[in-house]
Design an enzyme around this catalytic site. Sequence first.
Site, PDB file in Angstrom:
ATOM      1  N   ASP A   9      43.618  36.291  50.530  1.00 39.33           N
ATOM      2  CA  ASP A   9      42.158  35.884  49.675  1.00 39.33           C
ATOM      3  C   ASP A   9      42.372  34.140  49.196  1.00 39.33           C
ATOM      4  O   ASP A   9      43.571  33.803  49.288  1.00 39.33           O
ATOM      5  CB  ASP A   9      42.749  37.270  48.315  1.00 39.33           C
ATOM      6  CG  ASP A   9      41.995  36.636  47.548  1.00 39.33           C
ATOM      7  OD1 ASP A   9      40.387  36.448  47.247  1.00 39.33           O
ATOM      8  OD2 ASP A   9      41.935  36.342  46.317  1.00 39.33           O
ATOM      9  N   MET A  10      41.172  33.917  48.492  1.00 40.63           N
ATOM     10  CA  MET A  10      41.430  32.758  48.098  1.00 40.63           C
ATOM     11  C   MET A  10      41.886  32.264  46.745  1.00 40.63           C
ATOM     12  O   MET A  10      43.072  31.975  46.865  1.00 40.63           O
ATOM     13  CB  MET A  10      40.602  32.013  48.618  1.00 40.63           C
ATOM     14  CG  MET A  10      39.716  32.146  50.136  1.00 40.63           C
ATOM     15  SD  MET A  10      40.788  30.505  50.854  1.00 40.63           S
ATOM     16  CE  MET A  10      41.575  32.638  52.028  1.00 40.63           C
ATOM     17  N   ASN A 227      38.649  44.161  44.804  1.00 39.38           N
ATOM     18  CA  ASN A 227      38.442  43.825  46.132  1.00 39.38           C
ATOM     19  C   ASN A 227      39.528  43.696  47.052  1.00 39.38           C
ATOM     20  O   ASN A 227      38.937  43.478  48.358  1.00 39.38           O
ATOM     21  CB  ASN A 227      37.305  42.285  46.159  1.00 39.38           C
ATOM     22  CG  ASN A 227      37.672  41.402  45.280  1.00 39.38           C
ATOM     23  OD1 ASN A 227      39.098  41.239  45.137  1.00 39.38           O
ATOM     24  ND2 ASN A 227      37.339  40.303  45.784  1.00 39.38           N
TER      25      ASN A 227
END
Length: 278
Positions: A9-10, A227
């Site tokens: 993930d970023m 998410n």
Amino acid sequence: MDIRLIAIDMDGTLLDDEKRLSERNRAALKACLDRGIYIVPATGRPAGGIPEAVCSIPGIRYGILTNGAKVADLETGKIIAEAQIGWEQAVQVLEFLSQFPAAYDPYIGGRGKMEGRFRDHLDRYGLPPAMQKLVLSTRDQVEDEIALVRDGQLSVEKINVFTADRKLRAMLWERLEGFEGLAVTSSLEYNLEINAAAATKGNGLLCLAEYLGLKPEQTMAFGDGSNDLSMIQAAGLGVAMENAMEILKQQADYITGSNQEDGVASAIEHFILSAARQ
């Protein structure tokens, strides 16, 4: 462990709070790539939203985009898999959101489409300066989001919602979960992300692994938000950041340092690089 693919993930994970890639994290990614390990950005962002500091690292080729709505070859543009919200349901969701004092925008063709009344007043919806800059760089201004989707009968990759009102956010989350066939998650304390039910980072990870001829147990994943939960559960080694939501920490195989402490590099050094030196 035979880890051959690392999905990361970023925001809140690989990047620090100012959306920067640290040199230590960059070095860890490059060391994995040099060993033939796939490094895969797995993000709620579209391809164009992946920071240049990340996508310019030689060897990063694949991406899990907009929470799994698309899995793509970033080099050729080939779509390996996709799961979008049909235009009729997207219109229903946008019309529902229009009743509330929140900003919202659909992602179409890898770009957010946002009305000027939202785009010009992002500070009203709780976005800090670094996120405002990202939003402005990844959204096209349109006159009417609903009309755009309805008149063009356009499928939607994701619908983003921004609000600084935590009670409103919680209410919208609960109400949106009542829409059949949708997945509602969050990556930030002031947003909601709405995807087709099949569009999850976990599904994207498994799909990409199969495409590359890898087994699920050969994958590793990092995340901090809801998410990321499906990806943490699907990976052979799921790693939660110290700053992650509690549910993510409960489901993870390992908890590393925060995104402010180069937690990604720390776990890679522990599980991949130190093992390679033994």
